[in-house]
Scaffold this motif. Structure first.
Motif, PDB file in Angstrom:
ATOM      1  N   SER A   1      -3.912   3.266   0.231  1.00 59.48           N
ATOM      2  CA  SER A   1      -2.850   4.011  -0.450  1.00 59.48           C
ATOM      3  C   SER A   1      -3.329   5.413  -0.848  1.00 59.48           C
ATOM      4  O   SER A   1      -2.578   6.383  -0.752  1.00 59.48           O
TER       5      SER A   1
ATOM      6  N   GLU B   1       0.831  -1.198   0.000  1.00 61.32           N
ATOM      7  CA  GLU B   1       0.000   0.000   0.000  1.00 61.32           C
ATOM      8  C   GLU B   1       0.869   1.253   0.000  1.00 61.32           C
ATOM      9  O   GLU B   1       0.493   2.291  -0.568  1.00 61.32           O
TER      10      GLU B   1
ATOM     11  N   SER C   1       1.025   4.171  -3.005  1.00 60.40           N
ATOM     12  CA  SER C   1       0.905   5.605  -2.748  1.00 60.40           C
ATOM     13  C   SER C   1       1.866   6.409  -3.612  1.00 60.40           C
ATOM     14  O   SER C   1       1.651   7.606  -3.839  1.00 60.40           O
TER      15      SER C   1
ATOM     16  N   ARG D   1      -3.336   7.667   2.339  1.00 54.36           N
ATOM     17  CA  ARG D   1      -2.134   7.604   3.170  1.00 54.36           C
ATOM     18  C   ARG D   1      -1.809   8.946   3.816  1.00 54.36           C
ATOM     19  O   ARG D   1      -1.570   9.029   5.032  1.00 54.36           O
TER      20      ARG D   1
END
Length: 342
Positions: free
Chosen positions: A322, A97, A101, A325
């Motif tokens: 993601s 994840e 991002s 984030r």
């Protein structure tokens, strides 16, 4: 030429030149491998993990590998800064994840080993190549805490543990970020409230790295901590006063992975390395030596690990995590700072 041999050769030449009263550094350039036989890897793995894999890759391919180490988010930020003139070829490590991002920094690549990877660990967009699957667990010091006190995530909000919880900075540690999202997902409470309550029970204290979590719990300065199954298993096997718990509310088993840097200077070598990380040979090493779960179909689970089917799991949304984030980390920084200044 192998990197180790090159280093020894360069050292010998330096000694020779130094003995003559000077060091002609320019003359050493002729000993460096040509660009076609190089690879630059940024990795957040511990040396005990990356070293044998990269050593074997060098020996099999003749490619000379430069390695830069650091925290997952630290290295991803560096890759983002270098976008106009990429220095790295591969990001090796970090929860997927976190890699998602920074998807704009990577080029999709489907490994030649993709068909052997378990479907649950594949990315349909090929943004990353999975490396191993890593359940998040709770750990506690067996001399300071009784087993009934730590059964799940809710226990981390118990006032009895205030100021005695080891948790790494999620802005630095990819595994800690995964743990934070898993905590919020597992508890049937608004996410911001979970973060607020957790920061309060931390007493505004966070570890600088994921490795410090186990040191704190084993050493007794913290009673309970959040970490990965692999790390906990190693310390338990080493005889530490440590016990591991799969939270009753459920945990996550997000793979860590690798990704091809967009504009990689040595793209073909990078693809060879990504294929190598999910090869049968490397994945067997993971299962046999590193207390990690393979992402390949045919690799058996290490005998001391609980089958994934027997572990309660939460629905961990990699794509949504993601995308969010930065807001998650902003909330974390806000509530932690609030608690530090209370």
């Amino acid at each position: 030429m192998r990197r180790r041999g090159l280093v020894l050769l360069l050292a010998a030449v330096l000694v020779l030149f130094s003995g003559c009263g000077y060091a002609n550094v320019q003359s050493l350039k002729e000993y460096a491998p040509d660009d076609a036989h190089r690879l630059v890897v940024y990795t957040s793995h511990k040396q005990e993990v990356w070293w044998p894999i990269i050593k074997e890759f060098e020996e099999r391919t003749g490619i000379w590998v430069d390695v830069k180490t650091g925290g997952t988010n630290e290295l991803l930020e560096q890759i983002e800064k270098e976008q106009d003139a990429p220095q790295a070829d591969v990001m090796f490590g970090g929860g997927v994840e976190s890699l998602c991002s920074y998807a704009d920094c990577f080029t999709p690549y489907a490994s030649v080993e993709a068909n052997q990877i378990l479907p649950r660990f594949r990315d349909e967009k090929n943004r990353w190549t999975p490396f191993s699957s890593l359940p998040v667990v709770l750990v506690y010091n067996t001399k300071l805490v009784s087993p009934e006190m730590v059964t799940g995530w809710q226990d981390l909000l118990n006032p009895a543990f205030c100021g005695k919880i080891a948790f790494a900075d999620p802005a630095v540690s990819g595994s800690s970020f995964t743990g934070l999202v898993t905590l919020g997902t597992a508890l049937n409470t608004p996410f911001d409230k979970v973060i607020c309550d957790f920061c309060k029970n931390l007493g505004g204290i966070q570890m600088e790295s994921s490795g410090a979590v186990l040191d704190a719990v084993c050493g007794g300065s913290a009673w309970v901590g959040v970490t990965l199954e692999e790390t906990a298993q190693k310390r338990i096997a080493a005889g530490e006063n440590l016990a591991m718990v799969y939270p009753v509310e459920g945990t996550s088993c997000v793979p860590d992975g690798s990704a091809l840097v967009k504009g990689a200077p040595h793209e073909q070598n990078a693809k060879l390395f990504l294929d190598f990380t999910v090869s049968e040979d490397v994945q067997r090493i993971l299962a046999q030596q590193f207390c990690r779960r393979s992402v390949r179909r045919e690799i058996p689970l290490a005998k001391d690990l609980t089958p994934l089917e027997e572990i309660p799991l939460v629905e961990y949304d990699i794509n949504n995590t993601s995308k969010n984030r930065e807001p998650i980390l902003m909330s974390w920084a806000f509530y932690l700072d609030w608690e530090e200044n209370e």
